[in-house]
Design a protein around this motif. Structure first.
Motif, PDB file in Angstrom:
ATOM      1  N   ALA A  42      25.303 -13.213 -40.508  1.00  0.00           N
ATOM      2  CA  ALA A  42      26.669 -13.651 -40.787  1.00  0.00           C
ATOM      3  C   ALA A  42      27.643 -12.482 -40.740  1.00  0.00           C
ATOM      4  O   ALA A  42      28.746 -12.583 -40.180  1.00  0.00           O
ATOM      5  N   ASN A  46      30.695 -11.913 -38.119  1.00  0.00           N
ATOM      6  CA  ASN A  46      32.042 -11.721 -38.635  1.00  0.00           C
ATOM      7  C   ASN A  46      32.674 -10.447 -38.082  1.00  0.00           C
ATOM      8  O   ASN A  46      33.834 -10.440 -37.641  1.00  0.00           O
ATOM      9  N   ASP A  71      30.845  -7.732 -44.539  1.00  0.00           N
ATOM     10  CA  ASP A  71      32.015  -8.516 -44.161  1.00  0.00           C
ATOM     11  C   ASP A  71      32.639  -9.200 -45.370  1.00  0.00           C
ATOM     12  O   ASP A  71      32.052  -9.243 -46.451  1.00  0.00           O
ATOM     13  N   ARG A  72      33.842  -9.734 -45.139  1.00  0.00           N
ATOM     14  CA  ARG A  72      34.506 -10.587 -46.118  1.00  0.00           C
ATOM     15  C   ARG A  72      35.079 -11.767 -45.352  1.00  0.00           C
ATOM     16  O   ARG A  72      35.405 -11.656 -44.178  1.00  0.00           O
ATOM     17  N   SER A  73      35.210 -12.900 -46.017  1.00  0.00           N
ATOM     18  CA  SER A  73      35.649 -14.129 -45.367  1.00  0.00           C
ATOM     19  C   SER A  73      36.991 -13.963 -44.664  1.00  0.00           C
ATOM     20  O   SER A  73      38.002 -13.632 -45.291  1.00  0.00           O
ATOM     21  N   THR A  75      38.554 -16.455 -43.340  1.00  0.00           N
ATOM     22  CA  THR A  75      39.343 -17.615 -43.769  1.00  0.00           C
ATOM     23  C   THR A  75      40.105 -17.299 -45.045  1.00  0.00           C
ATOM     24  O   THR A  75      41.296 -17.602 -45.169  1.00  0.00           O
ATOM     25  N   GLU A  76      39.433 -16.666 -45.992  1.00  0.00           N
ATOM     26  CA  GLU A  76      40.097 -16.285 -47.242  1.00  0.00           C
ATOM     27  C   GLU A  76      41.202 -15.265 -46.980  1.00  0.00           C
ATOM     28  O   GLU A  76      42.292 -15.357 -47.542  1.00  0.00           O
ATOM     29  N   PRO A 102      38.129  -6.638 -43.738  1.00  0.00           N
ATOM     30  CA  PRO A 102      37.378  -7.732 -43.112  1.00  0.00           C
ATOM     31  C   PRO A 102      36.040  -7.319 -42.531  1.00  0.00           C
ATOM     32  O   PRO A 102      35.178  -8.156 -42.305  1.00  0.00           O
ATOM     33  N   CYS A 103      35.852  -6.023 -42.264  1.00  0.00           N
ATOM     34  CA  CYS A 103      34.571  -5.551 -41.744  1.00  0.00           C
ATOM     35  C   CYS A 103      34.381  -4.078 -42.098  1.00  0.00           C
ATOM     36  O   CYS A 103      35.287  -3.270 -41.902  1.00  0.00           O
TER      37      CYS A 103
END
Length: 223
Positions: A42, A46, A71-73, A75-76, A102-103
């Motif tokens: 995942a 991402n 990673d971080r969402s 979408t959020e 985000p990465c």
């Protein structure tokens, strides 16, 4: 409104936001074990959305042993950034800007840790700050509407550019521009350049947020 209205009262909040919103990391023995774990699919996917799949594969080769994406969402990140822009008020500018990562990708090069970190958020500088007056010498327009901060700071190399999103007040794109940064630490092999990673980050973030302006980020940012 003063161009320097954003220069105070931000650093502490931004640092706190980084600590809250950064990608996963380990402490002590847990952190060392994580480096030897399998690459999370995942997180890899991402980071591919953030930097581009080919660029991430190039980083995998460059970073070698212990390659590990975090990673971080997205979408959020999108939802929170759009909300921040929509509640922004140019008359007061009390917005507490959030810094997103985000990465983050780590590895080991010649036995030492190496990192590539992406950082995204609404800038504390407006476009007039980076183009006019005494502070403009710290920035270089690398393409129409795309401004490079000549100073490399904690977040690495930084681009600032207008990004108007739906449901915001007039002038938001110029007065609350997008800021993206790439910190590229201790990576000796360079199958993909920091400039290319920054370009990819800028383009993927603009697409994610739906920026109204059309800009072209060059692959080479410094002469």
């Amino acid at each position: 409104m003063s161009k320097t209205r954003r220069l105070s009262g931000i650093a502490v909040g931004a640092l706190a936001a980084v600590l809250v919103l950064s990608g996963c990391s380990g402490d002590g023995d847990g952190g060392r074990e994580e480096r030897t774990a399998a690459v999370p699919p995942a997180a890899l996917k991402n980071c591919g959305k953030v930097f581009g799949e080919r660029n991430v594969e190039a980083l995998r080769a460059d970073l070698g042993e212990g390659f590990q994406p975090h990673d971080r969402s997205l979408t959020e990140m999108k939802e929170r950034m759009l909300t921040e822009a929509q509640v922004w008020d140019p008359d007061t500018d009390k917005l507490a800007r959030t810094t997103f990562r985000p990465c983050q990708i780590e590895g080991r090069v010649d036995g030492q840790e190496a990192w590539v970190n992406a950082t995204v958020g609404w800038s504390r500088y407006d476009v007039s700050f980076v183009t006019d007056g005494k502070h403009s010498r710290d920035f270089r327009e690398v393409a129409k509407g795309v401004h490079l901060d000549r100073r490399e700071e904690f977040d690495g190399r930084t681009l600032i550019m207008p990004c108007t999103v739906p449901g915001t007040r007039a002038g938001q794109g110029e007065e609350l521009p997008l800021q993206v940064s790439v910190a590229d630490t201790d990576r000796t092999a360079r199958s993909v350049s920091t400039d290319q990673l920054l370009k990819a980050l800028a383009e993927s973030t603009r697409e994610l947020l739906g920026c109204a302006e059309k800009v072209t980020v060059p692959e080479k940012l410094l002469p």
